[in-house]
Design an enzyme around this catalytic site. Structure first.
Site, short mmCIF file in Angstrom:
data_model
loop_
_atom_site.label_atom_id
_atom_site.label_comp_id
_atom_site.label_asym_id
_atom_site.label_seq_id
_atom_site.Cartn_x
_atom_site.Cartn_y
_atom_site.Cartn_z
N SER A 1 -40.33 7.03 19.46
CA SER A 1 -39.06 6.29 19.54
C SER A 1 -38.61 5.75 18.18
O SER A 1 -39.43 5.31 17.38
CB SER A 1 -39.22 5.12 20.51
OG SER A 1 -38.04 4.36 20.56
N GLY B 1 -34.75 -3.45 12.68
CA GLY B 1 -34.21 -4.57 13.45
C GLY B 1 -33.63 -4.19 14.79
O GLY B 1 -32.76 -4.89 15.31
N CYS C 1 -42.40 -4.65 20.02
CA CYS C 1 -41.61 -4.84 18.82
C CYS C 1 -41.50 -6.33 18.50
O CYS C 1 -41.32 -7.15 19.40
CB CYS C 1 -40.22 -4.26 19.01
SG CYS C 1 -39.25 -4.39 17.51
N LYS D 1 -45.27 0.38 25.98
CA LYS D 1 -45.75 0.75 24.65
C LYS D 1 -46.40 -0.48 24.03
O LYS D 1 -45.76 -1.53 23.88
CB LYS D 1 -44.57 1.23 23.80
CG LYS D 1 -44.99 1.65 22.40
CD LYS D 1 -43.88 2.43 21.73
CE LYS D 1 -44.24 2.82 20.32
NZ LYS D 1 -43.15 3.53 19.66
N ILE E 1 -49.74 3.58 19.47
CA ILE E 1 -49.35 2.22 19.17
C ILE E 1 -47.96 2.17 18.53
O ILE E 1 -47.48 3.17 17.99
CB ILE E 1 -50.36 1.54 18.18
CG1 ILE E 1 -50.47 2.35 16.89
CG2 ILE E 1 -51.65 1.27 18.83
CD1 ILE E 1 -51.30 1.70 15.78
N GLY F 1 -49.51 7.12 15.88
CA GLY F 1 -49.82 6.26 14.74
C GLY F 1 -50.49 7.12 13.68
O GLY F 1 -51.69 7.40 13.77
N GLY F 2 -49.71 7.59 12.73
CA GLY F 2 -50.27 8.32 11.59
C GLY F 2 -50.61 9.78 11.82
O GLY F 2 -51.28 10.39 10.99
N THR G 1 -43.35 9.13 11.77
CA THR G 1 -43.34 9.21 10.32
C THR G 1 -43.54 10.66 9.84
O THR G 1 -43.02 11.04 8.79
CB THR G 1 -44.42 8.26 9.74
OG1 THR G 1 -44.12 6.94 10.21
CG2 THR G 1 -44.44 8.25 8.24
#
Ligand code: FMN
Length: 301
Positions: A18, A69, A125, A161, A187, A240-241, A263
């Site tokens: 997301s 944000g 978040c 999540k 995560i 995560g990564g 990412t």
């Protein structure tokens, strides 16, 4: 490399995380066409909301730091995108956020008619807090949100999540499972973190602090998924990564049934999903693994 994730069929275990490519239907459909087993929309909130000022996302040596944000068009302005997503070739996961149980309920009511495959509940978040605390840091409040969303979601699967900031992520996962969660996603970004520009003598993000993602957080993500796997019997979407096929295989070994990537699209483009799925297949061939499901949780005693 088909898999089934809480009853949802996916052509491979890779999922667009997301927030990485927004809520634009055309872009999400393209990612699905380019190989993602499922795609997740950016978290949608109760009302139209501006994000933080720029710069909001920055690359550093080991990943990204972001303080976007949670800018959101609000669920009321999403009809067009949802209509266009009806012919998306991969399952669509809709992520939602709220600042109170009532807001989570309102957003769920607003989107449930579009029948996404899964509703991802963003209780991780830093912008979704109850009395200053992230919902996902407290087992009781996490369960309250899951229960409230689940009541409205009907047959649609719900997946909270979780945040690596929780003191005991296994306890949060267990509590969500009891409250009716069909799967767990873990995560979210880790943080808040901070980067400083020495020459400018200033923090680099306009918001000063932001969530850390990418390779830097992989060991933490693996540990979280490992602990969640020991605590629940519902499937886990681990992220995560993850940047390559071996990362994805490791995440499955920790206990994930499907693997999210955010990412990685920054490093490898939106083709990342096909590349990673191909690398996973290559790994399986080399190691004589026929069914990817055999690897889920294998590192556990
Ligand atoms: C720019 C950016 C925006 C994000 N926005 C959201 C979001 O709206 N909702 C959410 O649940 N996670 C959001 N995330 C977190 C990712 O979905 C993911 O959990 C995290 O980045 C770890 O995965 P990765 O290392 O593969 O990026 C965002 C991450 C980034 C980098």
């Amino acid at each position: 490399m088909e898999i089934e994730f809480c009853g949802i069929k996916m052509k491979n275990p890779t999922v667009l995380a997301s927030g990485i490519l927004g809520v634009n239907a055309e872009l999400l459909k393209r990612v699905a066409r380019e190989g993602a087993g499922a795609v997740t929309m950016k978290s949608i909130g109760p009302k139209e909301k501006q994000g933080h000022s720029n710069p909001t996302v920055l690359e550093w040596e080991h990943g990204l730091i972001n303080a976007v944000g949670l800018p959101s068009p609000g669920y009321k302005n999403m009809e067009n995108e949802f209509k266009q997503l009806e012919d998306c070739e991969s399952p669509v996961i809709v992520s939602i956020y709220g600042a109170s149980i009532e807001e989570f309920e309102k957003v769920t009511e607003g989107i449930v008619g579009y029948e996404p495959s899964i509703i991802e509940i963003n209780i991780s978040c830093p912008n979704t807090k109850k009395e200053g605390q992230i919902f996902g840091c407290n087992a009781e409040t996490a369960a309250e949100v899951v229960e409230a969303v689940n009541k409205i979601a009907g047959k649609i699967k719900v997946m909270p999540k979780l945040t690596p900031q929780a003191n005991n992520i296994a306890e949060i996962a267990r509590s969500c499972e009891k409250a009716g969660a069909n799967a767990i996603c873990a995560i979210n970004t880790l943080g808040p973190g901070m980067l400083i520009d020495a020459d400018a003598r200033k923090p680099v993000l306009a918001n000063k602090f932001g969530g850390v993602s990418g390779p830097a957080i992989k060991p933490i993500a693996l540990r979280c998924v490992y602990q969640i796997y020991e605590a629940v019997s519902i499937p886990i979407l681990g992220m995560g990564g993850i940047t390559n096929g071996t990362d994805a295989i490791e995440m499955m070994m920790a206990g994930a049934t499907a693997v999210g990537m955010g990412t990685a699209t920054h490093y490898r483009g939106i083709n990342a999903f096909k590349l990673v799925a191909d690398e996973m297949q290559h790994w399986m061939k080399e190691h004589n693994v026929e069914n990817i499901g055999e690897l889920v949780g294998v590192v556990h005693d």
